[in-house]
Design a protein around this motif. Sequence first.
Motif, short mmCIF file in Angstrom:
data_model
loop_
_atom_site.label_atom_id
_atom_site.label_comp_id
_atom_site.label_asym_id
_atom_site.label_seq_id
_atom_site.Cartn_x
_atom_site.Cartn_y
_atom_site.Cartn_z
N ASP A 5 13.60 -6.89 -22.41
CA ASP A 5 13.95 -8.28 -22.72
C ASP A 5 13.55 -9.24 -21.60
N GLY A 6 12.57 -8.84 -20.80
CA GLY A 6 12.16 -9.66 -19.67
C GLY A 6 12.94 -9.35 -18.40
N THR A 7 13.76 -8.33 -18.46
CA THR A 7 14.56 -7.91 -17.31
C THR A 7 14.10 -6.54 -16.84
N THR A 8 14.03 -6.38 -15.53
CA THR A 8 13.69 -5.10 -14.93
C THR A 8 14.92 -4.60 -14.17
N ALA A 9 15.21 -3.33 -14.27
CA ALA A 9 16.34 -2.74 -13.55
C ALA A 9 15.80 -1.86 -12.43
N ASP A 32 0.80 -1.22 0.00
CA ASP A 32 0.00 0.00 0.00
C ASP A 32 0.84 1.28 0.00
N VAL A 33 2.17 1.16 -0.14
CA VAL A 33 3.05 2.32 -0.11
C VAL A 33 3.88 2.33 -1.39
N ARG A 34 3.98 3.49 -2.00
CA ARG A 34 4.75 3.65 -3.23
C ARG A 34 6.25 3.64 -2.95
N ILE A 35 7.03 3.00 -3.82
CA ILE A 35 8.49 2.97 -3.67
C ILE A 35 9.05 4.31 -4.13
N GLU A 36 9.79 4.97 -3.24
CA GLU A 36 10.29 6.32 -3.50
C GLU A 36 11.81 6.38 -3.72
N LYS A 37 12.57 5.46 -3.14
CA LYS A 37 14.03 5.57 -3.14
C LYS A 37 14.69 4.81 -4.30
N TYR A 38 13.89 4.10 -5.10
CA TYR A 38 14.41 3.35 -6.24
C TYR A 38 13.54 3.65 -7.45
N GLU A 39 14.14 3.58 -8.62
CA GLU A 39 13.42 3.78 -9.87
C GLU A 39 13.41 2.46 -10.63
N PHE A 40 12.25 2.06 -11.11
CA PHE A 40 12.11 0.84 -11.91
C PHE A 40 12.24 1.19 -13.38
N ARG A 41 13.02 0.39 -14.12
CA ARG A 41 13.15 0.57 -15.56
C ARG A 41 12.99 -0.78 -16.24
N ASN A 42 12.18 -0.81 -17.29
CA ASN A 42 11.97 -2.03 -18.07
C ASN A 42 13.03 -2.08 -19.16
N CYS A 43 13.79 -3.15 -19.22
CA CYS A 43 14.86 -3.29 -20.21
C CYS A 43 14.34 -3.83 -21.54
N ILE A 55 20.40 -2.78 -10.04
CA ILE A 55 20.13 -4.17 -9.70
C ILE A 55 19.21 -4.70 -10.79
N PHE A 56 19.59 -5.80 -11.42
CA PHE A 56 18.77 -6.39 -12.48
C PHE A 56 17.95 -7.54 -11.92
N ILE A 57 16.66 -7.56 -12.31
CA ILE A 57 15.74 -8.62 -11.90
C ILE A 57 15.18 -9.26 -13.16
#
Length: 50
Positions: free
Chosen positions: A29-33, A16-27, A43-45
Motif C-alpha cells: 500500500d505504499g508502505t515498506t516495513a 555498496d554494502v548489503r543490509i544484513e541485520k534488517y529485513e525489508f517487506r513491502n506492505c 518500523i514502517f516507512i
Amino acid sequence: MKLMCKCGNIEDLKTDVRIEKYEFRNCGDGTTALVCKKCNEVIFIEIKNG
C-alpha cells in the motif's frame, strides 16, 4: 546514515554494502516495513511517489 533499533541493533547504510541485520517487506500500500532480525521490532516507512 544508520538504522538503529531500540534493542541495540545498528546497521550502517552504505550504497555498496548489503543490509544484513534488517529485513525489508513491502506492505503493498505504499508502505515498506523494516523488521529487525534480532528482536523482530517493526518500523514502517511510507513511500511517496512524486
